[in-house]
Design an enzyme around this catalytic site. Structure first.
Site, PDB file in Angstrom:
ATOM      1  N   ASN A  92       0.548  -1.269   0.200  1.00  0.00           N
ATOM      2  CA  ASN A  92      -0.119   0.019  -0.122  1.00  0.00           C
ATOM      3  C   ASN A  92       0.718   1.387  -0.178  1.00  0.00           C
ATOM      4  OD1 ASN A  92      -2.246   1.908   0.300  1.00  0.00           O
ATOM      5  ND2 ASN A  92      -1.051   2.278   2.319  1.00  0.00           N
ATOM      6  N   TYR A 178       4.200   9.588 -10.986  1.00  0.00           N
ATOM      7  CA  TYR A 178       3.190   9.218 -10.127  1.00  0.00           C
ATOM      8  C   TYR A 178       1.961   8.097 -11.144  1.00  0.00           C
ATOM      9  CZ  TYR A 178      -1.614   7.778  -7.411  1.00  0.00           C
ATOM     10  OH  TYR A 178      -1.362   7.109  -6.689  1.00  0.00           O
ATOM     11  N   VAL A 211     -10.047   8.804  -2.885  1.00  0.00           N
ATOM     12  CA  VAL A 211     -10.234   8.799  -1.386  1.00  0.00           C
ATOM     13  C   VAL A 211     -10.115   9.616  -0.946  1.00  0.00           C
ATOM     14  CG1 VAL A 211     -10.026   7.328   0.401  1.00  0.00           C
ATOM     15  CG2 VAL A 211     -10.108   6.557  -1.688  1.00  0.00           C
ATOM     16  N   THR A 213      -7.699  11.621   1.568  1.00  0.00           N
ATOM     17  CA  THR A 213      -6.504  11.302   2.251  1.00  0.00           C
ATOM     18  C   THR A 213      -5.075  12.534   1.963  1.00  0.00           C
ATOM     19  OG1 THR A 213      -5.349  10.425   1.026  1.00  0.00           O
ATOM     20  CG2 THR A 213      -6.807   8.714   2.223  1.00  0.00           C
ATOM     21  N   ILE A 215      -3.393  12.928   1.198  1.00  0.00           N
ATOM     22  CA  ILE A 215      -1.770  12.278  -0.592  1.00  0.00           C
ATOM     23  C   ILE A 215      -2.539  13.181  -1.687  1.00  0.00           C
ATOM     24  CG2 ILE A 215      -3.090  10.479  -1.488  1.00  0.00           C
ATOM     25  CD1 ILE A 215      -0.403   9.359  -2.017  1.00  0.00           C
TER      26      ILE A 215
END
Length: 255
Positions: A92, A178, A211, A213, A215
């Site tokens: 993860n 990324y 999601v 988060t 990040i």
């Protein structure tokens, strides 16, 4: 009754002290698994493990920085010494390279002007780190009756989705760090699945979705629990489950 039938199932999740990894740890612990909280920071890992235990789960912190292979090897040694096997590995831990910004603001990854050092840093965590952790844990996974490996990817890593000019990602800035790292991770998933299929080790990629988060600076519309659900599903597939696939909560995704 044999040891294999009665022994506790053990799951290791990298980057599990917060976010999607933490939610996956909570869900696997609720299913009765012993959860190993992989974290770079020992204090944060232990805090997460304590919280999981307070909620009734069986959890332990494991210091693990996927970019420092000495910690990876040491984590494997500790798991072998304490549990003797590993049933689930969820890779993860990951970084964007752009810090805590939404994908719409990641203009520093545009291929024509990207900093190569950023690309190397992202691949070191998102790709090479996965290889290092997976290879360190494989001897332990081979001692499981139902070994599962889940690589946390992204829809951005799908060439089919990313290349669609009218697709859901068409409005995002181009990325040389990324996004390609997740494409490479998907390719790794296929290759590991091909190698390990004959041993009954199921290896799949998961797209948690967008999601909320740190990040992405909390710009996501899904909760961490919603994002973690597909990780847990892939981690608990039966023996007849797929391997070498890419899945979101809605089903298979194109490569």
């Amino acid at each position: 009754m044999s040891e294999h039938v009665t022994r506790q199932r053990v799951a290791l999740i990298t980057g599990a002290n917060r976010g999607i990894g933490r939610a996956a740890a909570e869900q696997l612990a609720a299913l009765g698994m012993t959860v190993l909280v992989g974290a770079r920071d020992p204090r944060r890992g232990e805090e997460a493990a304590i919280a999981l235990r307070a909620a009734g789960g069986n959890a332990h912190a494991v210091t693990l920085d996927v970019t420092h292979h000495a910690t990876t090897r040491e984590a494997a040694r500790q798991i072998e010494e304490r549990f003797g096997h590993l049933d689930v590995l969820i890779n993860n831990a990951g970084i964007t390279g752009s810090g805590q910004v939404s994908p719409q603001d990641a203009y520093d990854q545009v291929p024509s002007s990207v900093d190569l050092n950023m690309v190397r840093e992202v691949f070191e965590t998102n790709v090479f780190g996965v290889i290092a952790v997976t290879n360190a844990m494989l001897p332990l996974l081979r001692r499981s009756l139902a070994p599962r490996i889940v690589n946390v990817s992204s829809a951005a890593g799908s060439l089919a989705i990313a290349s669609a000019t009218d697709g859901p990602l068409a409005g995002l800035p181009a990325s040389a760090a990324y996004t390609p790292s997740k494409t490479a991770l998907n390719a790794l998933t296929v290759q590991y699945a091909h190698e390990l299929r004959k041993e009954g080790i199921l290896v799949n990629s998961a797209d948690p979705g967008y999601v909320d988060t740190e990040i992405n600076n909390h710009s996501g519309h899904l909760t961490v629990a919603q994002g973690a659900a597909i990780l847990v599903r892939l981690a608990t597939f039966g023996a007849d489950g797929p391997t070498g696939g890419f899945f979101s909560q809605f089903g298979p995704l194109p490569w």
